[in-house]
Design a protein around this motif. Sequence first.
Motif, PDB file in Angstrom:
ATOM      1  N   THR A 112       0.846  -1.195   0.000  1.00  0.00           N
ATOM      2  CA  THR A 112       0.000   0.000   0.000  1.00  0.00           C
ATOM      3  C   THR A 112       0.876   1.238   0.000  1.00  0.00           C
ATOM      4  OG1 THR A 112      -1.750  -1.172   1.205  1.00  0.00           O
ATOM      5  CG2 THR A 112      -1.840   1.240   1.191  1.00  0.00           C
ATOM      6  N   VAL A 113       0.642   2.116  -0.961  1.00  0.00           N
ATOM      7  CA  VAL A 113       1.410   3.350  -1.097  1.00  0.00           C
ATOM      8  C   VAL A 113       0.457   4.526  -0.923  1.00  0.00           C
ATOM      9  CG1 VAL A 113       2.965   4.698  -2.552  1.00  0.00           C
ATOM     10  CG2 VAL A 113       2.937   2.193  -2.739  1.00  0.00           C
ATOM     11  N   PHE A 114       0.767   5.404   0.020  1.00  0.00           N
ATOM     12  CA  PHE A 114      -0.046   6.597   0.261  1.00  0.00           C
ATOM     13  C   PHE A 114       0.602   7.764  -0.491  1.00  0.00           C
ATOM     14  CE2 PHE A 114      -0.776   3.706   3.737  1.00  0.00           C
ATOM     15  CZ  PHE A 114      -2.150   3.754   3.924  1.00  0.00           C
ATOM     16  N   LEU A 115       0.037   8.069  -1.636  1.00  0.00           N
ATOM     17  CA  LEU A 115       0.619   9.064  -2.520  1.00  0.00           C
ATOM     18  C   LEU A 115       0.410  10.487  -1.996  1.00  0.00           C
ATOM     19  CD1 LEU A 115      -0.617   7.613  -5.925  1.00  0.00           C
ATOM     20  CD2 LEU A 115       1.656   7.349  -4.911  1.00  0.00           C
ATOM     21  N   THR A 116       1.374  11.327  -2.319  1.00  0.00           N
ATOM     22  CA  THR A 116       1.270  12.753  -2.020  1.00  0.00           C
ATOM     23  C   THR A 116       0.806  13.470  -3.286  1.00  0.00           C
ATOM     24  OG1 THR A 116       3.103  12.612  -0.442  1.00  0.00           O
ATOM     25  CG2 THR A 116       2.541  14.795  -1.291  1.00  0.00           C
ATOM     26  N   ASN A 117      -0.314  14.152  -3.201  1.00  0.00           N
ATOM     27  CA  ASN A 117      -0.763  14.925  -4.365  1.00  0.00           C
ATOM     28  C   ASN A 117      -1.668  16.057  -3.935  1.00  0.00           C
ATOM     29  OD1 ASN A 117      -3.005  13.394  -3.735  1.00  0.00           O
ATOM     30  ND2 ASN A 117      -2.838  12.063  -5.504  1.00  0.00           N
ATOM     31  N   SER A 118      -2.296  16.701  -4.885  1.00  0.00           N
ATOM     32  CA  SER A 118      -3.133  17.847  -4.548  1.00  0.00           C
ATOM     33  C   SER A 118      -4.406  17.393  -3.844  1.00  0.00           C
ATOM     34  CB  SER A 118      -3.478  18.650  -5.804  1.00  0.00           C
ATOM     35  OG  SER A 118      -4.176  17.837  -6.723  1.00  0.00           O
ATOM     36  N   GLU A 119      -4.984  18.316  -3.129  1.00  0.00           N
ATOM     37  CA  GLU A 119      -6.143  17.993  -2.303  1.00  0.00           C
ATOM     38  C   GLU A 119      -7.388  17.681  -3.130  1.00  0.00           C
ATOM     39  OE1 GLU A 119      -9.008  20.234   0.938  1.00  0.00           O
ATOM     40  OE2 GLU A 119      -7.024  21.054   0.490  1.00  0.00           O
ATOM     41  N   CYS A 120      -8.202  16.816  -2.601  1.00  0.00           N
ATOM     42  CA  CYS A 120      -9.487  16.481  -3.220  1.00  0.00           C
ATOM     43  C   CYS A 120     -10.358  17.736  -3.336  1.00  0.00           C
ATOM     44  CB  CYS A 120     -10.181  15.432  -2.353  1.00  0.00           C
ATOM     45  SG  CYS A 120     -11.853  15.017  -2.884  1.00  0.00           S
ATOM     46  N   PRO A 121     -11.033  17.938  -4.469  1.00  0.00           N
ATOM     47  CA  PRO A 121     -11.892  19.119  -4.615  1.00  0.00           C
ATOM     48  C   PRO A 121     -13.169  19.039  -3.781  1.00  0.00           C
ATOM     49  CG  PRO A 121     -12.069  17.714  -6.557  1.00  0.00           C
ATOM     50  CD  PRO A 121     -10.957  17.148  -5.722  1.00  0.00           C
ATOM     51  N   PHE A 122     -13.521  17.851  -3.310  1.00  0.00           N
ATOM     52  CA  PHE A 122     -14.707  17.680  -2.473  1.00  0.00           C
ATOM     53  C   PHE A 122     -14.280  17.763  -1.007  1.00  0.00           C
ATOM     54  CE2 PHE A 122     -15.225  15.326  -6.419  1.00  0.00           C
ATOM     55  CZ  PHE A 122     -16.448  15.796  -6.887  1.00  0.00           C
ATOM     56  N   LYS A 123     -14.804  18.730  -0.280  1.00  0.00           N
ATOM     57  CA  LYS A 123     -14.372  18.986   1.099  1.00  0.00           C
ATOM     58  C   LYS A 123     -15.337  18.316   2.090  1.00  0.00           C
ATOM     59  CE  LYS A 123     -11.510  21.781  -0.971  1.00  0.00           C
ATOM     60  NZ  LYS A 123     -10.266  21.252  -1.533  1.00  0.00           N
ATOM     61  N   CYS A 124     -15.198  17.029   2.265  1.00  0.00           N
ATOM     62  CA  CYS A 124     -16.078  16.303   3.183  1.00  0.00           C
ATOM     63  C   CYS A 124     -15.835  16.773   4.619  1.00  0.00           C
ATOM     64  CB  CYS A 124     -15.842  14.806   3.086  1.00  0.00           C
ATOM     65  SG  CYS A 124     -16.219  14.112   1.458  1.00  0.00           S
ATOM     66  N   VAL A 125     -16.900  16.898   5.379  1.00  0.00           N
ATOM     67  CA  VAL A 125     -16.798  17.472   6.716  1.00  0.00           C
ATOM     68  C   VAL A 125     -15.957  16.604   7.656  1.00  0.00           C
ATOM     69  CG1 VAL A 125     -18.910  16.384   7.608  1.00  0.00           C
ATOM     70  CG2 VAL A 125     -18.150  18.581   8.546  1.00  0.00           C
ATOM     71  N   MET A 126     -15.898  15.295   7.420  1.00  0.00           N
ATOM     72  CA  MET A 126     -15.184  14.400   8.333  1.00  0.00           C
ATOM     73  C   MET A 126     -13.765  14.090   7.876  1.00  0.00           C
ATOM     74  SD  MET A 126     -17.171  12.867   6.006  1.00  0.00           S
ATOM     75  CE  MET A 126     -16.921  11.715   4.659  1.00  0.00           C
ATOM     76  N   CYS A 127     -13.358  14.593   6.715  1.00  0.00           N
ATOM     77  CA  CYS A 127     -12.086  14.187   6.120  1.00  0.00           C
ATOM     78  C   CYS A 127     -10.897  14.856   6.801  1.00  0.00           C
ATOM     79  CB  CYS A 127     -12.085  14.524   4.629  1.00  0.00           C
ATOM     80  SG  CYS A 127     -10.549  14.055   3.800  1.00  0.00           S
ATOM     81  N   ASP A 128      -9.833  14.075   7.054  1.00  0.00           N
ATOM     82  CA  ASP A 128      -8.567  14.631   7.538  1.00  0.00           C
ATOM     83  C   ASP A 128      -7.408  14.269   6.610  1.00  0.00           C
ATOM     84  OD1 ASP A 128      -8.222  11.956   8.076  1.00  0.00           O
ATOM     85  OD2 ASP A 128      -7.887  12.196  10.223  1.00  0.00           O
ATOM     86  N   LEU A 129      -7.718  13.702   5.436  1.00  0.00           N
ATOM     87  CA  LEU A 129      -6.668  13.266   4.527  1.00  0.00           C
ATOM     88  C   LEU A 129      -5.952  14.433   3.863  1.00  0.00           C
ATOM     89  CD1 LEU A 129      -8.507  10.259   2.830  1.00  0.00           C
ATOM     90  CD2 LEU A 129      -6.915  10.224   4.761  1.00  0.00           C
ATOM     91  N   TRP A 130      -6.566  15.610   3.841  1.00  0.00           N
ATOM     92  CA  TRP A 130      -5.943  16.794   3.254  1.00  0.00           C
ATOM     93  C   TRP A 130      -4.652  17.176   3.987  1.00  0.00           C
ATOM     94  CZ3 TRP A 130      -5.387  20.301   7.047  1.00  0.00           C
ATOM     95  CH2 TRP A 130      -6.261  20.203   8.135  1.00  0.00           C
TER      96      TRP A 130
END
Length: 310
Positions: A42-60
């Motif tokens: 499993t590789v956790f890639l670094t890239n630009s933030e998701c355009p959908f800003k989910c209220v519970m997300c901390d992956l940004w």
Amino acid sequence: MLDTSEIIDLRPRRNKVRPDRPYHFLHERERGPDGGLKEVNTVFLTNSECPFKCVMCDLWKNTLKEPVQPGDIPAQISHALRRLPQARVVKLYNNGNFFDRQAVPPEDYEAIARLLSGYERVVIENHPKLCGTGCLAFRQLLSGRLEIAMGLETIHPGVLPKLNKQITTENFAEAASFLAQNNIDTRAFILLNPPFLTDPAENITWAVKSVEFAFRCGVSACSIIPTRTGNGAMEKLQQEGHYVPPTIAALEQVFEQALRSDGGRVFVDLWDLKRFSECDHCFEERKQRLDQMNRKQQVSPPVQCPQCRQ
């Protein structure tokens, strides 16, 4: 309910990441659709933030403020795979959407496919609304089978619209159908205790209902994720009484019911599980049980704890 601007304003700082390096990678084992236990990189890639800003997300927290450049994502994958053992499955998890051009440039698809040529299955993450011709183009380049993981989160009619994910259950079903028609497998992410659902019994009921809905849509696996704080917005919602953290006992109940429904493979996310523990005495044993159930896809005997008596 929080809108996009409020969600962004409540955020703490991002972590420092590099565009030419994945922010994390690991080796694990997972039960495959054929019933065999598969080695997984499993590789956790670094890239630009998701355009959908989910209220519970901390992956940004591990994203860049600007798009990656062509060549960055292949460099990240190469860096990780050179340091990981051999495996039959690879997951490219990317804090956003694989088929968002700002996150993974399409001109990198061929280079990525070459790096993954030895894998029998490639799992990537994508938003249901971004499942289109890009999926088909990338699938044709792969030597292994493509699987796309999508966040369904919950089918609760009063909660899903408040998550700011900007999807409906119909959107998810349509995306799953499109992918199935094009010979692409799917898995779904399901939240336990999403914000705006605070009754403990209802959280268990709706998590199980969401798993069952996903399987009716044709997904091959569901991953159940305990919803956590840590992104600013969730702390605010907890303070206002709109979010209640799940417990390990609740996660166990959902997992057991979902496995017994026999709709497909079910996994629970064990990352940061300690924060949901109510008893230090039995935590490790409970975690090991959940891990065993992940691998065997069978309900194991419950843990009997003399301290908490759960």
